[in-house]
Write a protein that holds these residues in place. Sequence first.
Motif, PDB file in Angstrom:
ATOM      1  N   THR B 284       0.815  -1.250  -0.080  1.00  0.00           N
ATOM      2  CA  THR B 284      -0.016   0.112   0.026  1.00  0.00           C
ATOM      3  C   THR B 284       0.666   1.293  -0.061  1.00  0.00           C
ATOM      4  OG1 THR B 284      -1.929   1.006   1.036  1.00  0.00           O
ATOM      5  CG2 THR B 284      -0.181   0.070   2.430  1.00  0.00           C
ATOM      6  N   GLY B 285       0.044   2.512  -0.186  1.00  0.00           N
ATOM      7  CA  GLY B 285       0.991   3.636  -0.400  1.00  0.00           C
ATOM      8  C   GLY B 285      -0.070   4.808  -0.240  1.00  0.00           C
ATOM      9  N   SER B 286       0.390   5.817  -0.410  1.00  0.00           N
ATOM     10  CA  SER B 286      -0.316   7.132  -0.373  1.00  0.00           C
ATOM     11  C   SER B 286      -1.351   7.218  -1.668  1.00  0.00           C
ATOM     12  CB  SER B 286       0.194   8.502  -0.536  1.00  0.00           C
ATOM     13  OG  SER B 286       1.037   8.521  -1.381  1.00  0.00           O
ATOM     14  N   SER B 287      -0.982   6.441  -2.439  1.00  0.00           N
ATOM     15  CA  SER B 287      -1.900   6.339  -3.656  1.00  0.00           C
ATOM     16  C   SER B 287      -1.826   5.271  -4.324  1.00  0.00           C
ATOM     17  CB  SER B 287      -1.627   7.636  -4.726  1.00  0.00           C
ATOM     18  OG  SER B 287      -0.338   7.427  -5.342  1.00  0.00           O
ATOM     19  N   ALA B 291       1.663   2.798  -4.638  1.00  0.00           N
ATOM     20  CA  ALA B 291       1.681   1.294  -4.470  1.00  0.00           C
ATOM     21  C   ALA B 291       2.103   0.591  -5.372  1.00  0.00           C
ATOM     22  CB  ALA B 291       0.157   0.799  -3.711  1.00  0.00           C
ATOM     23  N   GLU B 292       1.642   1.067  -6.739  1.00  0.00           N
ATOM     24  CA  GLU B 292       2.008   0.007  -7.931  1.00  0.00           C
ATOM     25  C   GLU B 292       3.397   0.101  -8.177  1.00  0.00           C
ATOM     26  OE1 GLU B 292       0.246  -2.061  -9.328  1.00  0.00           O
ATOM     27  OE2 GLU B 292      -1.819  -1.479  -9.326  1.00  0.00           O
ATOM     28  N   ASP B 293       3.874   1.531  -7.868  1.00  0.00           N
ATOM     29  CA  ASP B 293       5.399   1.629  -8.115  1.00  0.00           C
ATOM     30  C   ASP B 293       6.423   0.625  -7.084  1.00  0.00           C
ATOM     31  OD1 ASP B 293       4.823   3.286 -10.295  1.00  0.00           O
ATOM     32  OD2 ASP B 293       5.413   5.129  -9.182  1.00  0.00           O
ATOM     33  N   LYS B 294       5.887   0.925  -5.821  1.00  0.00           N
ATOM     34  CA  LYS B 294       6.242  -0.088  -4.840  1.00  0.00           C
ATOM     35  C   LYS B 294       6.357  -1.475  -5.055  1.00  0.00           C
ATOM     36  CE  LYS B 294       5.256   2.081  -0.497  1.00  0.00           C
ATOM     37  NZ  LYS B 294       4.758   1.861   0.822  1.00  0.00           N
ATOM     38  N   PHE B 295       5.430  -1.813  -5.649  1.00  0.00           N
ATOM     39  CA  PHE B 295       5.356  -3.033  -5.861  1.00  0.00           C
ATOM     40  C   PHE B 295       6.185  -3.657  -7.136  1.00  0.00           C
ATOM     41  CE2 PHE B 295       2.393  -6.884  -8.131  1.00  0.00           C
ATOM     42  CZ  PHE B 295       2.947  -7.796  -7.226  1.00  0.00           C
ATOM     43  N   SER B 373      -3.820   2.065  -2.686  1.00  0.00           N
ATOM     44  CA  SER B 373      -4.035   2.807  -1.717  1.00  0.00           C
ATOM     45  C   SER B 373      -4.806   2.079  -0.653  1.00  0.00           C
ATOM     46  CB  SER B 373      -4.647   4.106  -2.029  1.00  0.00           C
ATOM     47  OG  SER B 373      -5.998   3.846  -2.332  1.00  0.00           O
ATOM     48  N   ALA B 374      -4.873   2.958   0.662  1.00  0.00           N
ATOM     49  CA  ALA B 374      -5.573   2.290   1.671  1.00  0.00           C
ATOM     50  C   ALA B 374      -7.076   2.062   1.258  1.00  0.00           C
ATOM     51  CB  ALA B 374      -5.634   3.176   2.699  1.00  0.00           C
TER      52      ALA B 374
END
Lengths: 471, 471
Positions: B284-287, B291-295, B373-374
């Motif tokens: 997860t992330g702020s958007s 989150a997709e970038d992190k993944f 995102s959350a």
Amino acid sequence: MKQMHLFAFKNAGVGHTAVGLWRHPSNRASEYKDIRYWTQTARTLEEGRFDGLFIADFLGLADTYGGNADAALREAIHVPVNDPAMAVSAMAAVTEHLGFGITVSTTFEQPYGLARKLTTLDHLTKGRVGWNIVTSYQESAARNLGLEHLIEHDERYVIADEFMDVVYKLWEGSWEDGAVVMDRARNVFADPARIHPANHRGKYFSAPDAFLCEPSIQRTPTLFQAGASASGKAFGAKHAEAVFFIETRPDAMRKLVAEGRELVAQQGRAPQSVKFLGGISVVTGSSDAEAEDKFAEYLRFVSEEGTLARQSSLMQIDFSGVDLDQPVKYIENQGIRYILERFTKGDPGRTWTPRQLAREIGKSLGGLTLVGSASTVADKLEELMDTTDLDGFNICDYMPLECLPEFVKRVTPELQRRGRLRVEYDGTTLRENIAGANRKRLPDDHPGARFRRETPQSAILPEREGLISVR
Amino acid sequence: MKQMHLFAFKNAGVGHTAVGLWRHPSNRASEYKDIRYWTQTARTLEEGRFDGLFIADFLGLADTYGGNADAALREAIHVPVNDPAMAVSAMAAVTEHLGFGITVSTTFEQPYGLARKLTTLDHLTKGRVGWNIVTSYQESAARNLGLEHLIEHDERYVIADEFMDVVYKLWEGSWEDGAVVMDRARNVFADPARIHPANHRGKYFSAPDAFLCEPSIQRTPTLFQAGASASGKAFGAKHAEAVFFIETRPDAMRKLVAEGRELVAQQGRAPQSVKFLGGISVVTGSSDAEAEDKFAEYLRFVSEEGTLARQSSLMQIDFSGVDLDQPVKYIENQGIRYILERFTKGDPGRTWTPRQLAREIGKSLGGLTLVGSASTVADKLEELMDTTDLDGFNICDYMPLECLPEFVKRVTPELQRRGRLRVEYDGTTLRENIAGANRKRLPDDHPGARFRRETPQSAILPEREGLISVR
């Protein structure tokens, strides 16, 4: 002037050395189920500059007395008793130097599993774990833990000796220093070329594979032993780095230490490298009179029948048949005669009833009981060390959260003033507490050191190419 | 609207579900040896209102791939691995509600000893211990832990079933409520008349004596199980209070839950009383974009060979012989075909290379991976629960000290806002976390409840006179 090594001696239950003291109105032994009981004890001991805390264990019921466990259950003799390893991480989290000597039997565990348990604790404590190696003497333990009957005494030590070979192979010989390379670019966490199978196939144990754990700071945890038999003493002389015993007479302590060091030397080890610790109890106060009063009050709560029931279990001799008020000379009971010799300090002419004997044993709240002001206790501790060649003491916690804090408040500063006790710790591991700074690993003359591997210069990380790559 | 039960899923080592992620620059998995790693994780989970933390275990080396443990050691696949029970007391000391599900095998322990270990933890945590019951599938574990060869699969469950009888006898039937009377005046700590021998003499285990421990708050720890075979599922339906599995496809999850509840009902237990937890991962992330970038970044670190080596161990099928770039349709390898069906979400017409398959498996950082995102993650969690009848999730900790804190910071408040996750805990024990307030003990329809004793009114403390008195 020899520095004093101090340990506290407990079990993870209500009743340990002083049977009946749980009844004292301020006795908090029944709080053993609470984490804070353990963390508070650990903090106190570290404040008092103790080397460590020993936790004894009992894997079966004390059922010799009367042939059943009724007396044990009624009087909380070694039961209830929790697993001694479980509170260690909580205690480690609130201390930085204190060691933890955990009792584990070689008779009911597999070395491959036990090695992992102790290595885990050594990691979590950053090198502060000790292992009190026992072979277990209780039939009850055997019949509930997978054996038809308890294995005969001397064979238990033969098994224990092979057990030690296996754990040394895992602790000292499996993962080389530097095996964990954490090379992110090459995708190598640990280098398989530097991790070796134990290759153990013996009479009692088989452990062909490599160890499951990274080496901990001490690798082999600091080894303790308390065997009193001939084979127990021989085992201790070979493997132990500290030996402890419970005796009430200084002359008997002196003899045990001298004999112990001789046995250590016969194993090719430096006799002073093994620390000998005497089990004692201390009752202290602001003055000798206050301490004596306290002691008298404690003794009011010692249980006579419970004390004999505990001796029954420890000696595996049933005392339940004797009339407590029949003088001993009329009783044909070898156990009572043994107690007579062991606890009554040489007054063979006197006639004793078992009740009187139980009271006499009871005066030992655990080992020899020293009573007095800080200065009196310090005098006695110094004298005991100097006359017996002991290296220190294992102090029974007969009144949990009370007698050890009293010791730390009064006797610790007195011993420090006399230069007998550390003001600050030398190192960060249990082994350094007993052996000195920078001695984090087994000494070279220890049999476990034989299983070490030299890391050859050629064992550099092999280049690997191909399949494993960061995309 | 069903409340969501949340667990975190870890092992006590470096590598668990997402092989290779230890290489990520901010991956802190190698800190597993440090107590603070565990206490910080526990604090985070309690802050996030998780039911508990699960700790998986591996008792042997993952040595199926290539017939040796090289890949496992090199890529930290389930090794190094510490004992999962040892950090519990430290975590319990810094939390008040979080439960701890500890994995212990019935194949290599004696019930009398294991019961004491878990009861000790239940005491120290004040009722927050769970037992993930496993029978172990690794030959390596068997040959290092006292068995010539691993016991055949179905017999392991027969053994486990007898094992459960023994521990129920100890936990539920040995010490009655009120057996610990602590009557100081009469010198009775525990009343032997209310403490009963287990009297167990079975095919695999013998435990004739009474339990060594006082009953803990839960008595029987909360029971978890994750068996995937027919006998494993039957065992879980009989004994487990929560069942978890790792699947990547919602339709497969739905099928497993339906089948699971049916099996529970066949055991005469309320189908909803057993909680079904799906193993998942959350990024997860702020958007959604963050989150997709992190993944995508995480996936760069997933190791292809390591992933196949892990699958080799889990499936006990050696994938080392396959050419990673040879399309699957030309490979006669049943394991690869199995993976194809399990992980590729139904695209049977497509041709895959093993490398592509490994990447596909890698996209599961552990179970189904939810990214967003959350609000997106909460949507997906709600939808998964509602469409599969799952009771909650077991969330893989693929980036220790990072992915769970992110979840707690972002997703926990979102789920609370939606009324799906507790704001405060209902009770103080693990069983209450999963079953509701005041449900500290096994439910009446659980097979362990059969071993309870009614305490008859007549079982009052017998009067005793004579020998035992305060002097």
